[in-house]
Motif scaffolding. Structure first.
Motif, PDB file in Angstrom:
ATOM      1  N   SER A 371      63.465 -38.606 -20.467  1.00 47.99           N
ATOM      2  CA  SER A 371      62.450 -39.604 -20.799  1.00 47.99           C
ATOM      3  C   SER A 371      61.578 -39.795 -19.569  1.00 47.99           C
ATOM      4  CB  SER A 371      63.091 -40.938 -21.201  1.00 47.99           C
ATOM      5  OG  SER A 371      62.124 -41.974 -21.194  1.00 47.99           O
ATOM      6  N   LEU A 372      60.413 -39.157 -19.562  1.00 47.45           N
ATOM      7  CA  LEU A 372      59.522 -39.304 -18.416  1.00 47.45           C
ATOM      8  C   LEU A 372      59.069 -40.747 -18.258  1.00 47.45           C
ATOM      9  CD1 LEU A 372      59.434 -36.160 -18.854  1.00 47.45           C
ATOM     10  CD2 LEU A 372      57.103 -36.249 -17.978  1.00 47.45           C
ATOM     11  N   GLY A 373      58.959 -41.437 -19.377  1.00 45.89           N
ATOM     12  CA  GLY A 373      58.543 -42.834 -19.315  1.00 45.89           C
ATOM     13  C   GLY A 373      59.526 -43.696 -18.555  1.00 45.89           C
ATOM     14  N   ALA A 374      60.813 -43.308 -18.573  1.00 52.04           N
ATOM     15  CA  ALA A 374      61.826 -44.091 -17.858  1.00 52.04           C
ATOM     16  C   ALA A 374      61.521 -44.147 -16.368  1.00 52.04           C
ATOM     17  CB  ALA A 374      63.206 -43.481 -18.093  1.00 52.04           C
ATOM     18  N   GLY A 375      60.950 -43.077 -15.834  1.00 48.16           N
ATOM     19  CA  GLY A 375      60.647 -43.062 -14.408  1.00 48.16           C
ATOM     20  C   GLY A 375      59.603 -44.084 -14.005  1.00 48.16           C
ATOM     21  N   LEU A 376      58.734 -44.433 -14.942  1.00 47.40           N
ATOM     22  CA  LEU A 376      57.659 -45.373 -14.639  1.00 47.40           C
ATOM     23  C   LEU A 376      58.057 -46.827 -14.902  1.00 47.40           C
ATOM     24  CD1 LEU A 376      54.731 -45.420 -13.654  1.00 47.40           C
ATOM     25  CD2 LEU A 376      53.978 -45.083 -16.024  1.00 47.40           C
ATOM     26  N   LEU A 377      59.163 -47.036 -15.617  1.00 40.01           N
ATOM     27  CA  LEU A 377      59.567 -48.393 -15.991  1.00 40.01           C
ATOM     28  C   LEU A 377      59.765 -49.336 -14.801  1.00 40.01           C
ATOM     29  CD1 LEU A 377      62.022 -47.866 -18.994  1.00 40.01           C
ATOM     30  CD2 LEU A 377      59.738 -48.907 -19.033  1.00 40.01           C
ATOM     31  N   PRO A 378      60.410 -48.909 -13.691  1.00 39.19           N
ATOM     32  CA  PRO A 378      60.583 -49.847 -12.577  1.00 39.19           C
ATOM     33  C   PRO A 378      59.263 -50.384 -12.033  1.00 39.19           C
ATOM     34  CG  PRO A 378      62.034 -47.965 -12.300  1.00 39.19           C
ATOM     35  CD  PRO A 378      61.114 -47.637 -13.432  1.00 39.19           C
ATOM     36  N   LEU A 379      58.229 -49.557 -12.022  1.00 35.67           N
ATOM     37  CA  LEU A 379      56.933 -50.019 -11.526  1.00 35.67           C
ATOM     38  C   LEU A 379      56.283 -50.979 -12.511  1.00 35.67           C
ATOM     39  CD1 LEU A 379      57.445 -47.144 -10.075  1.00 35.67           C
ATOM     40  CD2 LEU A 379      55.015 -47.264  -9.559  1.00 35.67           C
ATOM     41  N   LEU A 380      56.467 -50.700 -13.811  1.00 33.91           N
ATOM     42  CA  LEU A 380      55.911 -51.587 -14.830  1.00 33.91           C
ATOM     43  C   LEU A 380      56.606 -52.947 -14.797  1.00 33.91           C
ATOM     44  CD1 LEU A 380      54.170 -52.165 -17.340  1.00 33.91           C
ATOM     45  CD2 LEU A 380      55.968 -51.078 -18.722  1.00 33.91           C
ATOM     46  N   LYS A 381      57.922 -52.930 -14.780  1.00 35.87           N
ATOM     47  CA  LYS A 381      58.668 -54.188 -14.803  1.00 35.87           C
ATOM     48  C   LYS A 381      58.535 -54.952 -13.493  1.00 35.87           C
ATOM     49  CE  LYS A 381      62.025 -52.646 -18.253  1.00 35.87           C
ATOM     50  NZ  LYS A 381      63.462 -52.386 -18.570  1.00 35.87           N
ATOM     51  N   GLY A 382      58.385 -54.226 -12.394  1.00 36.90           N
ATOM     52  CA  GLY A 382      58.230 -54.886 -11.105  1.00 36.90           C
ATOM     53  C   GLY A 382      56.797 -55.248 -10.782  1.00 36.90           C
ATOM     54  N   ARG A 409      50.820 -48.841 -21.280  1.00 35.94           N
ATOM     55  CA  ARG A 409      51.160 -50.240 -20.981  1.00 35.94           C
ATOM     56  C   ARG A 409      50.900 -50.556 -19.511  1.00 35.94           C
ATOM     57  NH1 ARG A 409      57.061 -51.686 -22.338  1.00 35.94           N
ATOM     58  NH2 ARG A 409      56.314 -53.621 -21.346  1.00 35.94           N
ATOM     59  N   TYR A 410      51.276 -49.643 -18.648  1.00 35.36           N
ATOM     60  CA  TYR A 410      51.107 -49.841 -17.202  1.00 35.36           C
ATOM     61  C   TYR A 410      49.628 -50.020 -16.858  1.00 35.36           C
ATOM     62  CZ  TYR A 410      51.646 -48.863 -12.177  1.00 35.36           C
ATOM     63  OH  TYR A 410      51.629 -48.937 -10.806  1.00 35.36           O
ATOM     64  N   ARG A 411      48.792 -49.188 -17.434  1.00 38.04           N
ATOM     65  CA  ARG A 411      47.354 -49.277 -17.161  1.00 38.04           C
ATOM     66  C   ARG A 411      46.779 -50.591 -17.684  1.00 38.04           C
ATOM     67  NH1 ARG A 411      44.638 -44.386 -19.880  1.00 38.04           N
ATOM     68  NH2 ARG A 411      42.817 -44.981 -18.630  1.00 38.04           N
ATOM     69  N   THR A 412      47.227 -50.994 -18.866  1.00 42.14           N
ATOM     70  CA  THR A 412      46.678 -52.207 -19.481  1.00 42.14           C
ATOM     71  C   THR A 412      47.182 -53.469 -18.790  1.00 42.14           C
ATOM     72  OG1 THR A 412      46.514 -51.098 -21.626  1.00 42.14           O
ATOM     73  CG2 THR A 412      46.486 -53.510 -21.626  1.00 42.14           C
ATOM     74  N   GLU A 413      48.485 -53.574 -18.617  1.00 40.70           N
ATOM     75  CA  GLU A 413      49.073 -54.807 -18.095  1.00 40.70           C
ATOM     76  C   GLU A 413      48.768 -55.024 -16.617  1.00 40.70           C
ATOM     77  OE1 GLU A 413      53.196 -55.246 -19.068  1.00 40.70           O
ATOM     78  OE2 GLU A 413      52.917 -54.504 -21.122  1.00 40.70           O
ATOM     79  N   LEU A 414      48.638 -53.939 -15.852  1.00 42.57           N
ATOM     80  CA  LEU A 414      48.341 -54.096 -14.432  1.00 42.57           C
ATOM     81  C   LEU A 414      46.864 -53.864 -14.126  1.00 42.57           C
ATOM     82  CD1 LEU A 414      51.501 -53.645 -14.469  1.00 42.57           C
ATOM     83  CD2 LEU A 414      51.220 -52.760 -12.147  1.00 42.57           C
ATOM     84  N   ASP A 415      46.093 -53.549 -15.174  1.00 45.44           N
ATOM     85  CA  ASP A 415      44.654 -53.334 -15.034  1.00 45.44           C
ATOM     86  C   ASP A 415      44.355 -52.325 -13.921  1.00 45.44           C
ATOM     87  OD1 ASP A 415      41.967 -53.597 -15.575  1.00 45.44           O
ATOM     88  OD2 ASP A 415      41.693 -55.316 -14.240  1.00 45.44           O
ATOM     89  N   ILE A 416      44.968 -51.151 -14.046  1.00 43.75           N
ATOM     90  CA  ILE A 416      44.806 -50.108 -13.038  1.00 43.75           C
ATOM     91  C   ILE A 416      44.804 -48.757 -13.735  1.00 43.75           C
ATOM     92  CG2 ILE A 416      47.294 -49.833 -12.599  1.00 43.75           C
ATOM     93  CD1 ILE A 416      46.569 -49.511  -9.617  1.00 43.75           C
ATOM     94  N   ASN A 417      44.084 -47.809 -13.176  1.00 44.28           N
ATOM     95  CA  ASN A 417      43.991 -46.476 -13.776  1.00 44.28           C
ATOM     96  C   ASN A 417      44.356 -45.422 -12.731  1.00 44.28           C
ATOM     97  OD1 ASN A 417      43.498 -44.482 -15.688  1.00 44.28           O
ATOM     98  ND2 ASN A 417      41.313 -44.356 -15.195  1.00 44.28           N
ATOM     99  N   PRO A 418      45.649 -45.239 -12.471  1.00 41.63           N
ATOM    100  CA  PRO A 418      46.054 -44.316 -11.402  1.00 41.63           C
ATOM    101  C   PRO A 418      45.813 -42.854 -11.772  1.00 41.63           C
ATOM    102  CG  PRO A 418      47.966 -45.061 -12.622  1.00 41.63           C
ATOM    103  CD  PRO A 418      46.795 -45.842 -13.161  1.00 41.63           C
ATOM    104  N   ASP A 419      45.547 -42.049 -10.755  1.00 43.83           N
ATOM    105  CA  ASP A 419      45.518 -40.602 -10.951  1.00 43.83           C
ATOM    106  C   ASP A 419      46.944 -40.120 -11.199  1.00 43.83           C
ATOM    107  OD1 ASP A 419      42.841 -40.666 -10.435  1.00 43.83           O
ATOM    108  OD2 ASP A 419      42.989 -39.863  -8.406  1.00 43.83           O
ATOM    109  N   VAL A 420      47.077 -39.077 -12.001  1.00 49.50           N
ATOM    110  CA  VAL A 420      48.391 -38.508 -12.295  1.00 49.50           C
ATOM    111  C   VAL A 420      48.387 -37.032 -11.905  1.00 49.50           C
ATOM    112  CG1 VAL A 420      50.107 -38.007 -14.074  1.00 49.50           C
ATOM    113  CG2 VAL A 420      48.782 -40.132 -14.188  1.00 49.50           C
ATOM    114  N   LEU A 421      49.378 -36.638 -11.128  1.00 48.12           N
ATOM    115  CA  LEU A 421      49.545 -35.237 -10.740  1.00 48.12           C
ATOM    116  C   LEU A 421      50.898 -34.750 -11.238  1.00 48.12           C
ATOM    117  CD1 LEU A 421      48.929 -32.620  -9.126  1.00 48.12           C
ATOM    118  CD2 LEU A 421      49.920 -33.751  -7.118  1.00 48.12           C
ATOM    119  N   PHE A 422      50.887 -33.757 -12.124  1.00 50.78           N
ATOM    120  CA  PHE A 422      52.120 -33.132 -12.584  1.00 50.78           C
ATOM    121  C   PHE A 422      52.405 -31.904 -11.721  1.00 50.78           C
ATOM    122  CE2 PHE A 422      50.959 -35.339 -16.555  1.00 50.78           C
ATOM    123  CZ  PHE A 422      52.180 -35.933 -16.866  1.00 50.78           C
ATOM    124  N   ILE A 423      53.570 -31.864 -11.103  1.00 47.76           N
ATOM    125  CA  ILE A 423      54.034 -30.656 -10.427  1.00 47.76           C
ATOM    126  C   ILE A 423      54.975 -29.959 -11.395  1.00 47.76           C
ATOM    127  CG2 ILE A 423      55.292 -29.719  -8.459  1.00 47.76           C
ATOM    128  CD1 ILE A 423      54.386 -32.056  -6.806  1.00 47.76           C
TER     129      ILE A 423
END
Length: 489
Positions: A371-382, A409-423
């Motif tokens: 679940s790639l989304g799981a990796g982003l959850l700590p930043l969303l919840k924190g 959700r992360y973009r909307t709730e924190l009002d931020i649009n981060p760049d994403v780099l997939f390795i």
């Protein structure tokens, strides 16, 4: 409608430019055929940007193979400004690299323009006019020098002809004096001549009959810090690290390497991988790499590094620890490192070295679903905003929460649009990155090809405030111009 078409067109142009930049993150290792066609296509699609990128990379890039392809492409370009820039920059290369550029042009471009031949003629004549400089070039790159004269049908001056082709070097030449070295019997005499004549290691090692500690000391003494790194495996095999005085001299050279602008972080990593070194020497080479990486640029944007630890992702874990060490050593902002499978595992190291991050990652084992989304959850919840997200993965996702949903959700709730780099690692797919791009998320991809030493090449992408700034920096680099054009005209 027109604005949407313009945005799509602008995105396509930007993708071409960024795809070309991304291609520089790999290390061809002399397999240049694969990159030759890509450079040809990039030149055709955006000749303006290609010219500036070539000059930028020739001045700042680390990978020699890419530099050669860039220069060959400039020299064979239909654009006069490109050919002029290549003409000027060819003069700064060592002979072996000039020979490689010419060979590449013949094999992969099928031509060597007259202007390039003129550039090589001037290159050789300048060296012929300075006997000491020519002797050094002929000693270090004899085969390359002969190739340039022969393949371009350039008549050598008498002295050059005697040294390179007739095997009758003048008595005052370095080539003649080297013959006396091969006849010397005593190690002390050989060592004295190596020092007095400043014989390069690669030449001296083939000229002496017996490599004693005295001779080794003389050889290492003549080497630059970069040469010591380049030949670390050879030195180790010949016992240089087993003799106290020689080892101490090598250590001093490695200390100098940290302050030498010409030393490559990439080469230090290669030396560690190729030679069976003692722990102290490995630490010195690691220190060189870390310092050179710090000098390569500073990351000013807050960063999240998400590392896939699901089944078969051992490579992702290895990349993750190396990326964490690299980023933490140069960042001036927050770095959040999270491993994930179906759950997140925040990772904190006690320092910024690779050893620190290896210890922090040591408990991780690849396994479970993804679940790639799981990796982003700590930043969303924190509620932790970051400006760029790096995901080391193959993009295969089979469990909720999905990355696209959590990122939205992360973009909307924190009002931020981060760049994403997939390795990308392993048998990857790019479905997710395509979906994100369609949704307006700034996405880049980098395919990891097994070369851990090339990871520092990612720094230019990560150290700029954003990709547009990187493109602007590149476009601001002027193309060199020939100062003899007025005379030629």
């Amino acid at each position: 409608m027109l604005s949407q078409q313009y945005e799509r067109h602008s995105q396509q142009e930007r993708d071409v430019r960024l795809s070309l930049i991304n291609s520089l993150l790999t290390t061809p290792h002399r397999e240049l055929k694969s990159v030759a066609s890509f450079h040809t296509e990039a030149l055709a699609l955006d000749p303006l940007f290609y010219g500036h990128l070539a000059v930028w990379y020739l001045r700042t890039g680390q990978v020699r193979d890419h530099k050669e392809v860039f220069l060959a492409t400039l020299l064979t370009s239909e654009w006069e400004a490109h050919r002029d820039a290549g003409f000027v920059m060819l003069a700064d290369l060592p002979p072996y690299q000039v020979a490689r550029v010419i060979e590449f042009m013949k094999v992969h471009r099928g031509k060597v323009p007259r202007s390039t031949r003129t550039a090589v003629v001037r290159y050789l004549r300048r060296r012929e006019s300075d006997p000491s400089r020519f002797d050094r070039a002929a000693l270090r790159a004899r085969k390359a020098m002969k190739y340039l004269y022969a393949t371009l049908h350039i008549k050598p001056a008498d002295r050059a002809n005697r040294i390179l082709f007739r095997n009758d070097p003048p008595r005052d030449s370095l080539a003649y004096k080297l013959k006396t070295l091969t006849k010397a019997e005593e190690p002390v005499e050989q060592a004295r001549m190596i020092v007095e004549l400043n014989i390069p290691y690669t030449i001296a090692i083939g000229a002496v009959h017996q490599v004693t500690p005295t001779v080794l000391f003389a050889m290492v003494n003549q080497m630059s810090p970069q040469e010591v790194i380049n030949h670390m495996s050879s030195l180790q095999k010949r016992g240089a690290l087993d003799h106290a005085d020689v080892k101490a001299l090598i250590d001093r050279k490695l200390e100098q390497a940290q302050r030498d602008d010409r030393v490559s972080a990439y080469k230090a990593k290669v030396a560690i991988g190729e030679a069976k070194l003692d722990e102290e020497t490995r630490e010195r080479l690691d220190a060189i790499t870390e310092r050179k990486i710090r000098e390569a640029g500073r990351i000013t944007r807050s960063t999240a590094l998400l590392v896939d630890k699901s089944a078969s992702m051992n490579t992702a874990i290895e990349i993750g620890k190396r990326m964490a060490a690299m980023i933490s050593s140069v960042t001036e902002s927050d770095l959040h490192v999270v491993a994930f499978d179906t759950a997140p595992y925040p990772i904190v190291a006690q320092g910024t070295t690779l050893a620190d991050w290896e210890k922090a990652f040591s408990w991780l084992r690849a396994g479970n679903c993804t679940s790639l989304g799981a990796g982003l959850l700590p930043l969303l919840k924190g509620r932790q905003p970051v400006e760029q997200i790096i995901v080391v993965t193959d993009e295969w996702e089979n469990t909720h929460p999905y990355f696209v949903d959590v990122l939205a959700r992360y973009r909307t709730e924190l009002d931020i649009n981060p760049d994403v780099l997939f390795i990308h690692v392993g048998n990857y797919r790019d479905t997710m990155s395509g979906v994100l791009t369609s949704a307006g998320v700034p996405v880049e991809t980098y395919r990891f090809d097994g070369d851990y030493y090339a990871l520092p090449n990612l720094l230019p992408l990560l150290s700029r405030p954003n990709r547009v700034d990187l493109l602007m920096d590149i476009l601001a680099v002027p193309l060199p111009t020939r100062d003899d054009k007025a005379q030629v005209a």
